[in-house]
Scaffold this active site. Structure first.
Site, short mmCIF file in Angstrom:
data_model
loop_
_atom_site.label_atom_id
_atom_site.label_comp_id
_atom_site.label_asym_id
_atom_site.label_seq_id
_atom_site.Cartn_x
_atom_site.Cartn_y
_atom_site.Cartn_z
N THR A 33 0.83 -1.21 0.00
CA THR A 33 0.00 0.00 0.00
C THR A 33 0.86 1.25 0.00
O THR A 33 0.62 2.18 -0.76
CB THR A 33 -0.93 0.00 1.23
N GLY A 93 -1.45 -15.95 -1.01
CA GLY A 93 -1.00 -16.95 -0.05
C GLY A 93 -2.00 -17.10 1.07
O GLY A 93 -2.77 -16.19 1.38
N GLY A 128 -11.18 13.26 9.93
CA GLY A 128 -10.20 14.35 10.04
C GLY A 128 -8.88 13.88 10.61
O GLY A 128 -8.15 14.66 11.23
N HIS A 132 21.98 28.12 12.20
CA HIS A 132 21.18 29.30 11.86
C HIS A 132 21.43 29.68 10.40
O HIS A 132 22.56 29.60 9.95
CB HIS A 132 21.61 30.46 12.77
#
Length: 450
Positions: free
Chosen positions: A35, A108, A168, A427
């Site tokens: 999937t 299977g 949701g 940063h």
């Protein structure tokens, strides 16, 4: 070792088992990758990236770029999505064959504790790993035409003008986000009081604010009553009496374990409402039979099944791997804004340890340069034991899914506020928000108050 199912859990078990010198047969009726690769995680994220690109073009003038969105070519989006799947699938097929795994194509069925039968032929192994995966729940609705699950939604050749999304949770909000960016009018119906109800409540509330701003409609705390097919698509009725007309209804109420008619019960495997029961190491009650992935109760995530597959193969091969702990499995929801979390929510931490023993800190990304550049809103929230380790990491904002790695290390390695506050965060990156939240937790906030 005979593995039933070639999805994330099954193929990981097969690859690791072969790597450790086991003779492995992998049984799969469809395509290796399951999937996640073909009908779930990967295609959804490809469509979400196309949606993000559409938004970037729409908002380009805000950063001084002149651009206009001419439209969405959904067949071309599908081609892009399918190209990614095809490349990943080809790579996976190559991996399986290069490791000398016997790939058996067909349905299977477990016929004995040491045997899987495919088309009348039995494949025996000292160990059998069940990894048959999950299916989209349908609420008893007929899936056809305008009523669909995620499988059909991923194959649409056009963007629906309007959509009602039932659920949701992760799948629901990801499709809502993608379709809204691609031009659809979306309404979500969620029975629980918040969107993404499995997340920390602060995350749910921030997502709801963001969705309101994006004009994504949602009804929470109300149940779906019925759907009628109409000339224009569907009319959906909710328990509180609202009727919503739309072109399509997407049923996204979660996934059930794909275990029916596979012989598990007949061989004596302990089950509960279709799920296979195992111990922490993936062992079922039948000696030699193991189970991994979505058929085992817990979080249904591809990377959890993948980790379980590896751990089971290692245990079969005589190693002693750590069991996979669901609490420490990182979760990312790829809507806009993205959600990343690992560990305990504040409510769960309070439930387990008592409110007097829990402290939290929150750093708003508004104070972060990279977040300003990206034009996002959100925060990082840390949940910690008082004078103890950080138990939960929760983040929301554009691309914040990329920060879940450090969140996982913090929680899994039981770092405390001072440990994390002492680390130097680069940063300007959104990664700094984690350092700032830890500094606040350690009682030395620089860029926020409290």
């Amino acid at each position: 070792m005979v593995v039933l199912g070639g999805g994330s859990g099954g193929y990981a078990a097969a690859l690791r088992g072969a790597q450790l010198g086991l003779r492995v047969a992998l049984v799969e009726a469809d395509k290796v990758g399951g999937t996640c690769l073909h009908r779930g995680c990967v295609p959804t994220k490809a469509i979400l990236h196309a949606a993000e690109t559409a938004d970037a073009v729409r908002e380009a003038s805000a950063v001084g770029i002149r651009a206009a969105l001419e439209g969405i070519d959904m067949p071309a989006v599908q081609e892009y999505k399918n190209g990614i799947i095809a490349r990943m699938y080809k790579g996976l097929q190559g991996l399986v064959s290069s490791r000398g795994i016997d790939l058996i194509t067909g349905w299977g069925r477990l016929v004995a504790p040491d045997a899987i039968e495919v088309a009348g032929r039995r494949y025996r192994g000292r160990h059998v790993v069940l990894a048959s995966g999950s299916y989209s729940k349908t609420m008893g609705q007929e899936i056809s035409g305008p009523v669909m699950t995620s499988e059909q939604a991923l194959e649409l050749d056009h963007v629906p003008a309007s959509a009602v999304i039932l659920g949701g949770g992760v799948i629901g909000v990801e499709f809502a986000s993608a379709w809204a960016s691609l031009g659809s009018q979306v309404t979500i119906i969620e029975a629980l009081p918040h969107l993404v109800p499995n997340e920390d409540e602060a995350i749910s509330k921030q997502l709801e604010r963001a969705f309101r701003k994006r004009r994504i409609n949602f009804h929470v705390g109300t149940r779906f009553e019925s759907v009628a097919r109409t000339a224009g698509g569907v009319q959906v009725l909710t328990a509180d009496g609202a009727t919503i007309d739309a072109e399509v209804l997407l049923i996204a109420v979660g996934r059930g374990p794909a275990t029916a008619n596979l012989g598990f019960e007949e061989v004596g495997v302990a089950m509960d409402r279709g799920f296979v029961l195992t111990d922490a190491h993936g062992r079922t009650n039948v000696p030699g039979v193991w189970a991994v992935g979505d058929i085992v109760p817990g979080v249904q995530l591809a990377h959890r099944g993948f980790a379980q597959g590896i751990a089971v193969a290692e245990r079969i091969a005589g190693l002693d791997p750590e069991p996979v702990d669901d609490v420490k499995v990182p979760k990312v929801t790829f809507c806009e804004p993205e959600i990343a979390s690992v560990g305990l929510s504040e409510a769960r931490a309070v439930e387990l340890h008592g409110a007097e023993n829990i402290v939290t800190s929150q750093f708003n990304v508004a104070g972060n340069a990279k977040s300003q550049i990206l034009g996002t809103q959100g925060f990082v929230k840390l949940v910690s034991l008082k004078d103890g380790p950080i138990l939960g990491f929760h983040a929301i904002g554009t691309r914040m899914g990329e920060q879940v790695g450090e969140g996982q290390l913090i929680v899994s390695w039981e770092a405390d506020a001072n440990d994390v506050a002492a680390l130097v965060h680069a940063h300007p990156t959104q990664n700094e928000t984690i350092g700032e939240a830890a500094m606040a937790l350690a009682g030395k906030p620089l860029h926020n108050h409290g």
